[in-house]
Design a protein around this motif. Sequence first.
Motif, mmCIF file in Angstrom:
data_model
loop_
_atom_site.group_PDB
_atom_site.id
_atom_site.type_symbol
_atom_site.label_atom_id
_atom_site.label_comp_id
_atom_site.label_asym_id
_atom_site.label_seq_id
_atom_site.Cartn_x
_atom_site.Cartn_y
_atom_site.Cartn_z
ATOM 1 N N VAL A 1 4.083 7.150 12.702
ATOM 2 C CA VAL A 1 5.294 7.958 12.530
ATOM 3 C C VAL A 1 5.993 7.615 11.212
ATOM 4 O O VAL A 1 6.021 6.450 10.789
ATOM 5 C CB VAL A 1 6.249 7.751 13.717
ATOM 6 N N LEU A 2 6.582 8.642 10.594
ATOM 7 C CA LEU A 2 7.419 8.479 9.406
ATOM 8 C C LEU A 2 8.840 8.902 9.762
ATOM 9 O O LEU A 2 9.068 10.051 10.172
ATOM 10 C CB LEU A 2 6.891 9.335 8.258
ATOM 11 N N LYS B 1 6.722 13.257 12.275
ATOM 12 C CA LYS B 1 7.552 13.055 11.090
ATOM 13 C C LYS B 1 8.965 13.534 11.404
ATOM 14 O O LYS B 1 9.158 14.650 11.889
ATOM 15 C CB LYS B 1 6.981 13.840 9.908
ATOM 16 N N VAL B 2 9.967 12.676 11.124
ATOM 17 C CA VAL B 2 11.363 13.018 11.360
ATOM 18 C C VAL B 2 12.065 13.099 10.016
ATOM 19 O O VAL B 2 12.094 12.122 9.258
ATOM 20 C CB VAL B 2 12.054 11.976 12.269
ATOM 21 N N GLU C 1 0.805 -1.220 0.000
ATOM 22 C CA GLU C 1 0.000 0.000 0.000
ATOM 23 C C GLU C 1 0.840 1.273 0.000
ATOM 24 O O GLU C 1 0.404 2.306 -0.522
ATOM 25 C CB GLU C 1 -0.922 0.006 1.228
ATOM 26 N N ARG C 2 2.059 1.215 0.562
ATOM 27 C CA ARG C 2 2.840 2.449 0.735
ATOM 28 C C ARG C 2 4.029 2.587 -0.192
ATOM 29 O O ARG C 2 4.558 3.694 -0.352
ATOM 30 C CB ARG C 2 3.341 2.540 2.182
ATOM 31 N N ASP C 3 4.499 1.498 -0.763
ATOM 32 C CA ASP C 3 5.687 1.552 -1.621
ATOM 33 C C ASP C 3 5.258 1.490 -3.076
ATOM 34 O O ASP C 3 4.805 0.453 -3.556
ATOM 35 C CB ASP C 3 6.616 0.379 -1.291
ATOM 36 N N PRO C 4 5.414 2.578 -3.832
ATOM 37 C CA PRO C 4 4.978 2.574 -5.231
ATOM 38 C C PRO C 4 5.775 1.618 -6.117
ATOM 39 O O PRO C 4 5.355 1.326 -7.232
ATOM 40 C CB PRO C 4 5.176 4.032 -5.672
ATOM 41 N N SER D 1 -1.561 10.523 9.894
ATOM 42 C CA SER D 1 -0.613 9.419 9.958
ATOM 43 C C SER D 1 0.383 9.543 8.800
ATOM 44 O O SER D 1 0.181 8.967 7.732
ATOM 45 C CB SER D 1 -1.352 8.074 9.884
ATOM 46 N N PRO D 2 1.467 10.300 8.968
ATOM 47 C CA PRO D 2 2.445 10.481 7.891
ATOM 48 C C PRO D 2 3.008 9.174 7.348
ATOM 49 O O PRO D 2 3.380 9.096 6.177
ATOM 50 C CB PRO D 2 3.541 11.322 8.558
ATOM 51 N N ALA D 3 3.063 8.144 8.195
ATOM 52 C CA ALA D 3 3.584 6.849 7.744
ATOM 53 C C ALA D 3 2.789 6.296 6.572
ATOM 54 O O ALA D 3 3.340 5.614 5.704
ATOM 55 C CB ALA D 3 3.568 5.851 8.895
ATOM 56 N N LEU D 4 1.496 6.559 6.544
ATOM 57 C CA LEU D 4 0.647 6.017 5.486
ATOM 58 C C LEU D 4 0.777 6.829 4.200
ATOM 59 O O LEU D 4 0.720 6.283 3.105
ATOM 60 C CB LEU D 4 -0.815 5.983 5.942
ATOM 61 N N GLY D 5 0.954 8.141 4.338
ATOM 62 C CA GLY D 5 1.060 8.997 3.161
ATOM 63 C C GLY D 5 2.433 8.993 2.525
ATOM 64 O O GLY D 5 2.570 9.263 1.323
#
Length: 262
Positions: free
Chosen positions: A200-201, A219-220, A90-93, A251-255
């Motif tokens: 978290v991202l 986000k870091v 879902e997150r890695d294009p 949720s930055p991890a998802l975006g």
Amino acid sequence: MEAIDLDEHWNEIRRRAHAIVAREPALLTLLNQTVLDRQSFAECLTYRLTRKLVNHAASIDVLHETFMEAFMHEPKILQQVACDMNAVYERDPACPDVLTPLLYFKGFQAIVCYRVGHHLWNSGRHEFALYLQSLISETFAVDIHPAAQIGCGILLDHATGFVAGETSVVEDNVSILHEVTLGGTGKDRGDRHPKVRSGVLLGAGAKILGNVEIGEGAKVGAGSVVLKPVPPHTSVAGVPAQIIGKTKDVSPALGMCHDLDD
């Protein structure tokens, strides 16, 4: 964690394997050995990963038995693994389906192996868990202490150089890029590693040091050095890291958006 239908997940993996073989016959042996000749999701994971880890110091039979025993005695591991597979897809294009991480992505493969090591650690088999940790590090360039606590829905993207110390905590639905360190400071023992909350991202090369909390949905930025707690839904960057602003995404991890100009 929402329960995943593992039978349907396994069937989807097999469907993908058949489709790949039809398109690319050169991969017939790999797909037969890894997926199509296997009888279950657990056996599939075991076959693929133990053959990456084996060396002259441990027999393939010992590793195979260890993995299958872990999956049998702690079924939630398979749920966590399926959740991780979905997270990568879902997150890695660059990921076209749920099978690809199992075949090729060492970040996913390393997390699965860590989960077996964590099971061993919690079962009191500390020596063998540490041995498995060393094999994971040598094979995947990922060093996660088996006592670290890592939730599910984890994307460990590229993965090279990721380090998580003994008392690290990573909650569900976190995305981590390569060369991230969750480390301690000094030589004190006890609870000394970061606590990364859900959503978290962590950007590439981020170093988070000490028993500090990275709040939910934070986000870091890439290359940052974090030495102090990060409030929830906050972006930080720099050396040492400073607050840049609030995150746009819950949720930055998802975006997976690394833009810090929030």
